[in-house]
Structures are given as structure tokens and as C-alpha cells.
Design a protein around this motif. Sequence first.
Motif, PDB file in Angstrom:
ATOM      1  N   GLN A  81     -54.382 -18.287  -0.150  1.00  0.00           N
ATOM      2  CA  GLN A  81     -53.302 -18.389   0.826  1.00  0.00           C
ATOM      3  C   GLN A  81     -52.070 -19.039   0.205  1.00  0.00           C
ATOM      4  OE1 GLN A  81     -53.273 -17.026   3.873  1.00  0.00           O
ATOM      5  NE2 GLN A  81     -51.121 -17.643   3.960  1.00  0.00           N
ATOM      6  N   LEU A  82     -52.316 -20.054  -0.660  1.00  0.00           N
ATOM      7  CA  LEU A  82     -51.201 -20.716  -1.345  1.00  0.00           C
ATOM      8  C   LEU A  82     -50.453 -19.730  -2.235  1.00  0.00           C
ATOM      9  CD1 LEU A  82     -49.608 -23.253  -2.118  1.00  0.00           C
ATOM     10  CD2 LEU A  82     -51.335 -23.690  -3.892  1.00  0.00           C
TER      11      LEU A  82
ATOM     12  N   LYS B 155     -50.274 -16.504  -1.832  1.00  0.00           N
ATOM     13  CA  LYS B 155     -49.533 -15.575  -0.982  1.00  0.00           C
ATOM     14  C   LYS B 155     -48.241 -16.213  -0.470  1.00  0.00           C
ATOM     15  CE  LYS B 155     -53.462 -12.831   0.698  1.00  0.00           C
ATOM     16  NZ  LYS B 155     -54.253 -12.427   1.894  1.00  0.00           N
ATOM     17  N   ASN B 156     -48.302 -17.495  -0.128  1.00  0.00           N
ATOM     18  CA  ASN B 156     -47.111 -18.197   0.352  1.00  0.00           C
ATOM     19  C   ASN B 156     -46.054 -18.313  -0.746  1.00  0.00           C
ATOM     20  OD1 ASN B 156     -48.143 -18.543   2.914  1.00  0.00           O
ATOM     21  ND2 ASN B 156     -49.016 -20.562   2.473  1.00  0.00           N
TER      22      ASN B 156
ATOM     23  N   ARG C 270     -44.550 -14.932  -1.288  1.00  0.00           N
ATOM     24  CA  ARG C 270     -43.661 -14.589  -0.173  1.00  0.00           C
ATOM     25  C   ARG C 270     -42.315 -15.285  -0.323  1.00  0.00           C
ATOM     26  NH1 ARG C 270     -46.694 -16.282   3.602  1.00  0.00           N
ATOM     27  NH2 ARG C 270     -47.862 -14.328   3.854  1.00  0.00           N
ATOM     28  N   TRP C 271     -42.341 -16.578  -0.672  1.00  0.00           N
ATOM     29  CA  TRP C 271     -41.106 -17.320  -0.858  1.00  0.00           C
ATOM     30  C   TRP C 271     -40.335 -16.836  -2.078  1.00  0.00           C
ATOM     31  CZ3 TRP C 271     -38.533 -19.996   2.489  1.00  0.00           C
ATOM     32  CH2 TRP C 271     -39.181 -20.596   3.565  1.00  0.00           C
TER      33      TRP C 271
END
Length: 245
Positions: A2-3, A5-6, A9-10
Motif C-alpha cells: 500500500q505504501l 502504491k501511495n 500515486r503521488w
Amino acid sequence: MQLFKNILRWAVAFFFASTILAVIVYRFMPVYVTPLMVLRSIENIGTDESMIMHHHWVSIEDMSPSMPVAVMASEDQRFLLHHGFDYEAIEKAAKHNVKGGKKHGASTISQQTAKNVFLFPDRTWVRKGLEVYFTALIELFWSKQRIMEVYLNSIEMGQNIFGVDAVAKYHFNGKTAAELTRSECALIAATLPNPRRFDSSNPSSYMRKRQRRIQHEMKFIPSFPKEGEDINTNSVSGGIYKKKK
């Protein structure tokens, strides 16, 4: 996961935000330095060549009106008609290149401007993809006049020389961009396939031949419209293609 992916995304959001902002800023701000100027300076380290790049930003109103016409005749006759990509030229180049021999390109003035201002020269697919992206952006946010203005100020026109005003000064006896004649504009345009090889201050017979061809092509291209003027597509098309119909 998840990290990751974040972060991704950023990173994507930052890329799009920063590149769009840069394009919008350069819609109004002069482009005083380009990646290619930096690269040329680095290449000159340890050689007899100066690291100083000759570059004088001038508005398109302070250039000879023949200069935009000359580069359109030489590089991109459909510049006022397309939206960044000349699909007819791409198709013709692809058909020619399949047959072999000397490779033909189909890069438009918009594509060359995007490459010169935002990217380092490279032949990878990633760089080509970024060129397409930036071309679409400048066609969206800039006028054709602005694209031409940035192009004529940022394009390499000789050894350590960038832009039409600098080449006018150093290759044409101290002239300004506004003082260039129609013939001199055609000669400058004749060097653009390889401005480090073809010298407009000492033109070869091959360059003189290209100059004459460009001057002939210029007869069929209307004068370049000023900022704010409507581009009459029918009239432009009729002017450019009159001899080919």
C-alpha cells in the motif's frame, strides 16, 4: 504494498502537476536556457570550445517576418494546419523508410520545440513518448505564434549558437533578427537538419542549393499570422498546396 502504491500515486500526480505548470509558465516567460544548451556546455569541458552559449531572446515581432516562413518551408509546411503531429508526413516517412535507404523523419516544429525546451536529446522510446506528451501540452496551452517564437529562440543554429538573434549577430555581420533578409532566413533554415555541420556563415554549394529550394517553397506559404489574428485554414491550405494540386 500500500505504501508503494501511495508513493507511486503521488509521484505520478507530481509529474503531471509539475510538467503542466512548466508548460503554462513558459507560455508567458522567455526560455533563457534549455537542456541542450546545458549539454553542449558540458560537452565543451576540456575542449578548445567555449562553454558560453550565445543566446539572445527576442519576441517574434522583433524577427524578420521571413524567418517563420523559411522554417515552415524547410521543416514543417503544415505547421499552421496540424495540431502537433503531421500524420500525412508520418505515413509518407514510414512508407519511405520501409524501402530502406536514408531514413526520413516527420518531426514537426511543435515536436522539435517540445524536445528542445523540455527534454535532453535521446533516441529511446521513453524520450519519444515524453516528446509526444509535451507536444500535446504545448499545442493545448500555447498559440501557434508562441510555439514558433519559442522554437526560433531555442533551436540550435550553429556551434554554441542558439536562436535566430544570436545567429544573425555571429554569422551575418552583427545584424539583429529583424534585419535578416529573406535570402538569409532561407540560408539559416537550410542549416537546421544539422546546424553544427552546415555553417550559415560559410555555406557550401549544397547549402546554397537547399537555400534556393527553400526560397522557392516560401513562395507558396502565406505570411505568418501575428498573435491574435485568426488562422484562415482554407487560405493557408490553398497557399501551401496550390502548386501540388
